[in-house]
Enzyme design. Structure first.
Site, PDB file in Angstrom:
ATOM      1  N   GLY A 279       6.230  -7.720   5.364  1.00 21.29           N
ATOM      2  CA  GLY A 279       5.542  -6.454   5.988  1.00 21.29           C
ATOM      3  C   GLY A 279       5.139  -5.507   5.350  1.00 21.29           C
ATOM      4  O   GLY A 279       4.650  -5.856   4.029  1.00 21.29           O
ATOM      5  N   SER A 280       5.479  -4.277   5.737  1.00 20.12           N
ATOM      6  CA  SER A 280       4.752  -3.099   4.912  1.00 20.12           C
ATOM      7  C   SER A 280       5.256  -2.849   3.543  1.00 20.12           C
ATOM      8  O   SER A 280       4.725  -2.148   2.686  1.00 20.12           O
ATOM      9  CB  SER A 280       5.110  -1.805   5.661  1.00 20.12           C
ATOM     10  OG  SER A 280       4.225  -1.969   6.914  1.00 20.12           O
ATOM     11  N   THR A 281       6.473  -3.557   3.167  1.00 20.03           N
ATOM     12  CA  THR A 281       6.771  -3.174   1.671  1.00 20.03           C
ATOM     13  C   THR A 281       5.799  -4.081   0.787  1.00 20.03           C
ATOM     14  O   THR A 281       5.894  -3.779  -0.491  1.00 20.03           O
ATOM     15  CB  THR A 281       8.193  -4.064   1.406  1.00 20.03           C
ATOM     16  OG1 THR A 281       8.126  -5.266   1.838  1.00 20.03           O
ATOM     17  CG2 THR A 281       9.345  -3.194   2.341  1.00 20.03           C
ATOM     18  N   PHE A 282       5.089  -4.677   1.347  1.00 16.39           N
ATOM     19  CA  PHE A 282       4.135  -5.641   0.406  1.00 16.39           C
ATOM     20  C   PHE A 282       2.930  -4.522   0.150  1.00 16.39           C
ATOM     21  O   PHE A 282       2.192  -4.963  -0.713  1.00 16.39           O
ATOM     22  CB  PHE A 282       3.697  -6.848   1.088  1.00 16.39           C
ATOM     23  CG  PHE A 282       3.135  -7.729   0.262  1.00 16.39           C
ATOM     24  CD1 PHE A 282       3.808  -8.612  -0.678  1.00 16.39           C
ATOM     25  CD2 PHE A 282       1.755  -8.266   0.177  1.00 16.39           C
ATOM     26  CE1 PHE A 282       3.249  -9.617  -1.556  1.00 16.39           C
ATOM     27  CE2 PHE A 282       1.208  -9.251  -0.625  1.00 16.39           C
ATOM     28  CZ  PHE A 282       1.946  -9.850  -1.445  1.00 16.39           C
TER      29      PHE A 282
END
Length: 576
Positions: A279-282
């Site tokens: 998700g957004s950590t990427f």
């Protein structure tokens, strides 16, 4: 009478002569033969029970040790009645049917029970039951039970490493069997212990800190229970060296009581084996790549006012509708629309290049068994929607340790480090056989890393998605992740199964620790900022106090904070 006396004297002389002759023969001719016979009777070879090497934490505290226990055996052919079995049953578990079967087959040896307590063995030996005996054996013991069990691992009944460090470093920890010569009397009673010392394997010293491990496990356990999650992962690492300071999984197990494990999956080190869409950590990859390539500046603006972006006929939405956002606001507010627009400016080839630079799609090389490489498709296999999905952490499979390593690049000024657990291996005599070497590779500039650190600090400040990760007196840099799980049954993303995560480092400007928290299938809430960020905060608060790290606001209190050196990052505090 005189003749008889003479005859007696002759006979005595002959006897004495024979004795003297025999003694002379023994002393001068057959000396070596009798010496060899005496030596065989006076000495005895005794097997030395090898002890497995110990495992210590970074402060020298015991994590795994070897004890000496006794294993009981029986000669089934000596069994004369059921009375023997009934007597044994009052002390240990006995398989009566197996003993009888082996007795009928004239089998001479059968284990009764391996590695029983010394007190129990002594009681059974005192009974002097015919055909029952014991031999000493080494037994592994883990003083802290559940603590760091997925890192340490365990051994089987024969002390062969099966999981964790016990498996990875089995050849160093185990010791080869040997024997020693002891002196015995005519009855075979031992008179001396011989000349050889106990045989012991090598000792391993790890980067794990028992205190930090306890803190991490305590708050991870609380979070998994609070959110009724299926599993949880937390890893703490020194972002400059790659030393793993703590690594925990839930559910967990006690390596001292393996017989109580019902689900074998519980021993899996999920931090290294379980793949998930981040998700957004990427988004850190896209953002860092765009900065490094000079495509954007922190103040570059992106119109996200529609609340969605269409990629090859598919609408990808933001969790909350935004207006025009600057580059740093795109990351701070975790805008999917803004991130995809940045990725399109970057192009798929450059994006893929940086994904590989950050180490995704390959193993980190950590010295623990079972690590998975994850998966990222080459650009030739991307679909039309991939340029929209991959930048926001979909269509990729990663492990928690890979994500943590990626954020350490920003924390340490642009270096991709190799995580490791074992710092040193020493022989039983104290000689150093192995010493870990820090391995890192420069992949982005210090300037880019500095800009990203400043942006990630804003994520935990007002207006960001992770305000619940903010610490009193310390700046935190990090990023939230909220990813829907793919449902293979429907071929779509699930509406009620999520992976909630937060990854960051602290203190933001002079990082001492980098950490990731991943919670699978939380119930009641699913946003990373709500589920995982508070766990990061709780662990960090206690860890900072444990490590005696000065607060960022120490300057305001008249303190000057410096570091002794870049290797151990030891804090030196002095009055201004």
């Amino acid at each position: 009478m005189q003749k008889r006396v003479i005859l007696l004297k002759i006979m005595l002389l002959v006897c004495f002569a024979s004795i003297i002759f025999r003694l002379g023969l023994i002393m001068f001719v057959e000396h070596q033969v009798y010496f060899s016979r005496a030596k065989i009777q006076q000495i005895k070879k005794e097997e030395i029970i090898p002890k497995r090497g110990n495992i210590y934490d970074r402060m020298g505290r015991e994590l795994a040790v070897s004890l000496e226990k006794e294993s009981l055996f029986i000669d089934p052919s000596s069994l004369k009645s059921d009375e023997t079995i009934n007597i044994l049953k009052s002390y240990i578990k006995v398989n009566a049917e197996q003993i009888k079967t082996q007795s009928e087959k004239n089998i001479r040896f059968l284990w009764l029970e391996r590695k029983v307590d010394h007190a129990v063995a002594e009681k059974i030996k005192a009974l002097k039951i015919e055909g029952v005996g014991s031999v000493p054996e080494g037994a592994r013991f883990y003083p802290n039970g559940f603590l760091a069990s997925h890192v340490i691992g365990f051994v089987n009944i024969d002390e062969q490493g099966m999981e964790g460090l016990e498996r990875q470093y089995d050849k160093y920890l185990k010791a080869e069997k040997s024997s020693k010569v002891v002196s015995v009397d005519a009855r075979g009673k031992k008179l001396s212990d011989g000349s050889l010392k106990d045989i012991k394997g090598n000792d391993i010293f790890v980067t794990i800190d028992e205190g930090l491990q306890y803190i991490v496990e305590k708050y991870l356990e609380e979070a998994v229970k609070k959110w009724q999650a299926s599993s949880g992962i937390a890893i703490m690492m020194d972002p400059f060296t790659g030393e793993i300071l703590a690594l925990a999984n839930r559910p967990t197990y006690d390596p001292n009581n393996l017989k109580f494990i019902k689900n074998i999956g519980i021993i899996r080190n999920r931090a290294l084996t379980d793949l998930y869409e981040p998700g957004s950590t990427f988004k850190i990859v896209t953002a860092t790549a765009a900065l490094e390539e000079g495509i954007v500046k922190p103040y570059t603006k992106f119109d996200c006012s529609q609340g969605y972006i269409e990629v090859w006929g598919k609408k990808i939405k933001d969790a909350h509708r935004h207006g025009v956002l600057t580059f740093e606001e795109v990351i701070q507010k975790s805008s999917n629309v803004g991130t995809i627009k940045i990725a399109m400016m970057l192009g798929k080839e450059k994006l893929y290049q940086y994904i590989k630079k950050f180490g995704f799609g390959e193993k980190t090389g950590i010295d623990l068994p079972g690590e998975m490489a994850g998966y990222i498709r080459p650009t030739q296999k991307w679909s039309g929607t991939s340029i929209g999905a991959i930048p926001i952490g979909q269509e990729v499979a990663v492990t928690a340790i890979q994500v943590l390593r990626a954020y350490s690049v920003i924390a340490n000024g642009g270096y991709l480090v190799k995580p490791f657990v074992v710092s040193e291996i020493r022989s039983s005599e104290g000689n150093i056989l192995y010493k870990a070497v820090i391995q890192r590779e420069k992949i982005v500039s210090e300037k880019t890393a500095k800009i990203m650190r400043d942006i990630l600090k804003k994520v935990t400040e007002e207006g960001g998605t992770a305000t619940q990760a903010k610490l009193d007196g310390n700046n935190v840099a990090g990023k939230t992740g909220t990813a829907q799980k793919y449902d293979p049954k429907t071929g779509r993303y699930s509406k009620d199964r999520f992976v909630s995560s937060f990854v960051g480092f602290i203190p933001a400007d002079n990082p001492r620790i980098a950490m990731i928290v991943v919670i699978h299938d939380p119930k009641g809430a699913h946003y990373g900022g709500v589920v995982a960020a508070p766990v990061f905060k709780a662990i960090s608060d206690e860890a900072m106090a444990y490590l005696n790290i000065p607060r960022d606001d120490a300057k305001e209190k008249g303190l000057v904070v410096t570091f002794e050196n870049e290797t151990n990052r030891k804090v030196v505090v002095a009055k201004e």
